[in-house]
Design a protein around this motif. Sequence first.
Motif, PDB file in Angstrom:
ATOM      1  N   UNK A   1     -10.152   0.430   8.972  1.00 41.39           N
ATOM      2  CA  UNK A   1      -9.604   1.476   8.084  1.00 41.39           C
ATOM      3  C   UNK A   1      -8.096   1.641   8.258  1.00 41.39           C
ATOM      4  N   UNK A   2      -7.590   1.329   9.465  1.00 39.53           N
ATOM      5  CA  UNK A   2      -6.125   1.395   9.650  1.00 39.53           C
ATOM      6  C   UNK A   2      -5.466   0.360   8.730  1.00 39.53           C
ATOM      7  N   UNK A   3      -6.011  -0.874   8.745  1.00 39.24           N
ATOM      8  CA  UNK A   3      -5.441  -1.940   7.913  1.00 39.24           C
ATOM      9  C   UNK A   3      -5.552  -1.582   6.437  1.00 39.24           C
ATOM     10  N   UNK A   4      -6.737  -1.098   6.036  1.00 37.89           N
ATOM     11  CA  UNK A   4      -6.933  -0.742   4.627  1.00 37.89           C
ATOM     12  C   UNK A   4      -5.980   0.378   4.211  1.00 37.89           C
ATOM     13  N   UNK A   5      -5.757   1.347   5.102  1.00 39.10           N
ATOM     14  CA  UNK A   5      -4.843   2.442   4.784  1.00 39.10           C
ATOM     15  C   UNK A   5      -3.444   1.908   4.483  1.00 39.10           C
ATOM     16  N   UNK A   6      -3.074   0.802   5.163  1.00 41.46           N
ATOM     17  CA  UNK A   6      -1.757   0.193   4.944  1.00 41.46           C
ATOM     18  C   UNK A   6      -1.787  -0.759   3.748  1.00 41.46           C
TER      19      UNK A   6
END
Length: 464
Positions: A350-355
């Motif tokens: 989710x960190x990657x997707x948020x970016x």
Amino acid sequence: QPMAEKAANNSSNKAKESPIVSTRAGIPQRQAIALISDHADPAADIGKEEAGGQNVYVRQVGEALAKLGWQVDMFTRKTSPDQPTIVQHSDHCRTIRLVAGAEKFIPRDELFQYMPEFVEAFQKFQTKEGTNYPLIHTNYWLSAWAGLQLQASNNIQLVHTYHSLGAVKYPSVKKIPAIASTRLEIEQQILEKAHCVVATSPQEQEYLRQLVSQQGRIEVIPCGTDIDKFHIISKTEARIKLGLNPTDQIVLYVGRFDPRKGIETMVRACAASKAKTSGNLKLVIAGGSDPEREDGQEKERIQQLVQELDLADQTIFPGQLSHDVLPLYYAAADVCVVPSHYEPFGLVAIEAMACGTPVIASNVGGLKFTVVPEETGLLVPPQDINAWAAAIDRILTNELWARKLRVEASARVRQNFSWTGVAIQLSDLYRRLLAQSMMDERVWSLWMPTSSEASNTTQVLNAL
Ligand code: UDP
């Protein structure tokens, strides 16, 4: 009893028994709650062995709950005499390190024997502070054991988050530790005895029902991410800042070095991908490690594999990255991979997707909940090297589609997985449990009222 004497008694009870603490004069009184996270220190550096998602979860949830009006005390084990006993993160959120066993790193499979000391230290802390936490949220099975002991001797509301499940983990590991049967037993007891277990995905809830127990209350509240920190940044800008080549095709892994994280699959898949032969492939493998520990050995094994597969010139190991710099790495990547054999939730996805970075993840556990195949990335069977290579090539060669994935990925996280949103759901759960326990206590006090119970009930109900 004369009124004045009654009032004096009530106020001395208040001082002794009140679960409400105020850390600063002038700040309204708050309801104090305890989060227990035995081995995963919320104040620790993240990304090394035994410091991953659980540390991030407890710290972020704690801070977000404090912003919502709670006094949050997070308890963990002290692992070095140099560590401060109390770390104040904000006015109403702190980490408290309790001494249980030697003040040094002890692997979690060897920690159980020190948990009675942990519980004793927790109780001493409560007595010293003159507080009794009416709600305790435990994290991981060792803390669950502590919570169950505290529940047996105090009137507390007990909430638990597993973070990892023995029943899922053990069938897939080569060496089952001696503590396994104790862990499985505690994991069942906590589900059956806690007032509520928080599953971080519907998949985890399913596992709990299938593998642990049909009894006990479960609510699904996901993990979150800091959407102010992890947000879309231009890829070009991120690469300039990090000194990465604008024409490279960057595949990023972020996480601990642990064989169960599946880094080997990703490296072999990159070696088998068409992108490798194009010459632009860049593999970034980020995460901390200590040469003296197991994660150091796993990193060395991966480095050797990278050499053997002739990927050394195309691979970088930037080491442990802080959350201040990680958003740049996610933004700079064309794709982020999460090749875990199993993942209860998987914060990195989710960190990657948020970016705005598309994610290729194993189709296991919480990753099936967070990653929407074809819309925010792809789901692939764990350890299937050919399928992983094909998925990597698909995203790297279809820029238009990848751009669409970026937009969808970031929108999905903003909508569903912010820490504030998670904390609001937890806060609501805590309030419901405390209100329920107060109501139960009130009904009880109709039969057997005591002045301290009455004053306690009114006080806590007011604070809710
Ligand atoms: N992490 C980090 N720096 C690193 C590697 C990892 O801050 O160099 C963080 C990562 O951003 C994430 C957490 O560690 O917040 C890993 O959580 P996840 O749920 O993905 O995996 P776990 O470690 O719990 O298995």
